[in-house]
Structures are given as C-alpha cells and as structure tokens.
Design an enzyme around this catalytic site. Sequence first.
Site, PDB file in Angstrom:
ATOM      1  N   ARG A 102       3.187   9.522   8.308  1.00 23.20           N
ATOM      2  CA  ARG A 102       4.142  10.616   8.035  1.00 23.20           C
ATOM      3  C   ARG A 102       3.883  11.701   9.063  1.00 23.20           C
ATOM      4  O   ARG A 102       2.763  12.186   9.207  1.00 23.20           O
ATOM      5  CB  ARG A 102       3.952  11.149   6.619  1.00 23.20           C
ATOM      6  CG  ARG A 102       4.734  12.438   6.275  1.00 23.20           C
ATOM      7  CD  ARG A 102       6.239  12.229   6.358  1.00 23.20           C
ATOM      8  NE  ARG A 102       6.981  13.298   5.707  1.00 23.20           N
ATOM      9  CZ  ARG A 102       7.335  14.446   6.292  1.00 23.20           C
ATOM     10  NH1 ARG A 102       6.982  14.703   7.555  1.00 23.20           N
ATOM     11  NH2 ARG A 102       8.052  15.332   5.618  1.00 23.20           N
ATOM     12  N   ASP A 107      10.266  18.135   8.826  1.00 20.89           N
ATOM     13  CA  ASP A 107      11.020  17.584   7.696  1.00 20.89           C
ATOM     14  C   ASP A 107      12.391  17.188   8.228  1.00 20.89           C
ATOM     15  O   ASP A 107      13.164  18.049   8.665  1.00 20.89           O
ATOM     16  CB  ASP A 107      11.155  18.640   6.596  1.00 20.89           C
ATOM     17  CG  ASP A 107      11.068  18.057   5.202  1.00 20.89           C
ATOM     18  OD1 ASP A 107      10.899  16.833   5.082  1.00 20.89           O
ATOM     19  OD2 ASP A 107      11.183  18.835   4.234  1.00 20.89           O
ATOM     20  N   GLU A 110      17.245  13.805   4.818  1.00 24.97           N
ATOM     21  CA  GLU A 110      16.953  12.683   3.940  1.00 24.97           C
ATOM     22  C   GLU A 110      18.031  11.609   4.009  1.00 24.97           C
ATOM     23  O   GLU A 110      19.232  11.916   3.953  1.00 24.97           O
ATOM     24  CB  GLU A 110      16.825  13.165   2.495  1.00 24.97           C
ATOM     25  CG  GLU A 110      15.599  14.014   2.233  1.00 24.97           C
ATOM     26  CD  GLU A 110      14.324  13.199   2.263  1.00 24.97           C
ATOM     27  OE1 GLU A 110      14.251  12.168   1.583  1.00 24.97           O
ATOM     28  OE2 GLU A 110      13.396  13.606   2.981  1.00 24.97           O
ATOM     29  N   ARG A 150       0.883   7.463   2.299  1.00 24.50           N
ATOM     30  CA  ARG A 150       1.042   7.513   3.748  1.00 24.50           C
ATOM     31  C   ARG A 150      -0.038   8.411   4.362  1.00 24.50           C
ATOM     32  O   ARG A 150      -0.624   9.236   3.679  1.00 24.50           O
ATOM     33  CB  ARG A 150       2.431   8.053   4.112  1.00 24.50           C
ATOM     34  CG  ARG A 150       3.579   7.274   3.518  1.00 24.50           C
ATOM     35  CD  ARG A 150       4.917   7.959   3.766  1.00 24.50           C
ATOM     36  NE  ARG A 150       4.954   9.298   3.186  1.00 24.50           N
ATOM     37  CZ  ARG A 150       6.058  10.064   3.139  1.00 24.50           C
ATOM     38  NH1 ARG A 150       7.187   9.611   3.659  1.00 24.50           N
ATOM     39  NH2 ARG A 150       6.035  11.264   2.592  1.00 24.50           N
TER      40      ARG A 150
END
Length: 246
Positions: A102, A107, A110, A150
Amino acid sequence: MRNHAILLVTPYTLVAFISGAMLGAGGTFVWRRWLVRIRTAEWVTPDILARKRWVKGVVTSVGDADNFRLYHMPSIGWHWPFKFRHVPTLSKDLKAQTIHIRIAGVDAPEGAHFGKPAQPHAEESLLWLRRRIEGKTVYCQLIRKDQYGRIIAVPTIPRRFLPTLLGKRWGSPLALEMLRAGMGTTYEQAGAEYGPWTREEFLRVEAEARASRRGMWKHGRIIETPAEYKRRHALLQPPSPPLSQN
C-alpha cells in the site's frame, strides 16, 4: 591419551573454533537479512518493520490505484550479466509469492468494490499507475502493516542513467509523482506515513496539481475526496447483527 586431550584445548584450536562459530553466525545473519526472499506480507517480520528496511523488486500487478504486488528480488542474479534467477510471469507461479504493498501518504480515487460504485477518475488513476510501474523495478521502504494485511511502504523508482543500487536514495518518490500528476490526494488519516518527506510537502505538491488542473483536478475541484467517499460508505453500511446469547 593425555597428550591428545591437551592438544584439543590448545589456543590454536580454541581460536579456530571461535572463528568458525563467528563465521557461521555471520553467514546466518547475512543470509537472513540480505539473501532470503520475502515471499508475502506474512514474511515481513516485526524486526524488518522496526528497521524500516528497503527491498527491491518487480511490480507484477496493480490492483487499485494506490496499491500493487511486489516480487522481492534480493541480492544478485536477477539482471545481466549475472542473470541466473528470474521473476515468474504466470499467475499460477506468482500465487503466494508477492508482497501486497500500500503506497504510503497518498489516497487514490476508489474503484468499484463490494457493490459500491467507482469514484470519478478511478479508472484514470489506475491506468496511470499501471503504466508507470507495472513490470518495472522499484525500491520500497517497508513501514508497517495495515488492517488489511498489506505493507505500508514508501516506493521509489530508479531514475534513468543512475545505477539501480542508487534507486532507494535517489529514486523518484512514487507517491509525490501521483500527487503531481493529479492522480490522488494526500492521505491524512491516523497513522499516515510520508517517508523522509513531510505532510506539508505532500500537500504542497497536491495544491500545485490542483492549481494546474491536472488529472482529477481538471475541473478545478472534485465533488468528493477518496477519504470522504470511504467515510460516507462506512456510514451507509448496516450495523452488524447482535451476537447470539444462546
């Protein structure tokens, strides 16, 4: 018999014994630290994370726009002229052989998961990341494990015309590249990691992309950040059923 016993404990035999023990211990240390291949996130031990160890590998796949699979390539033997090891190319050979990474500090929009719709620009960000790192060698500084198992890591990409060995210190930081291209926002939730950079540096690069209307900022603003999207869908989830008292 007595002479033989005396011979066994002479300073020379003692030195030889100690030297052999030290070499054996040193060899074990080198083997475990530098030569053993880390197959999956489960192989990443607490001491590796405590040292924030750097590892080198090839990106075998990109699942979402802020994480990928890394095939660890320790030591030598992976590249010409000493190539005697290779990275598998078939999915069946890669199963349980890659570390789920990750990307720290960023970010991305999504994608569609578990019945939830994808955010705008999710496909664009995913395609950008695939083109940038899939099949390429990257260095990753391993930081910690997240709640999904992760490994939160700081990936860097070796720059052209520089030896690969300099990639981890002089490479291009992938998270900042993503922000600069407008392919994600700065991750600011609890436990956020930014490697050798600061949160302010990440926000500054993100602001530059927004001002230049790159990627997800092409209209000047976005309706919902990835963090806001996740919070909204977390609130929409039905409460878990009460535990049975029987």
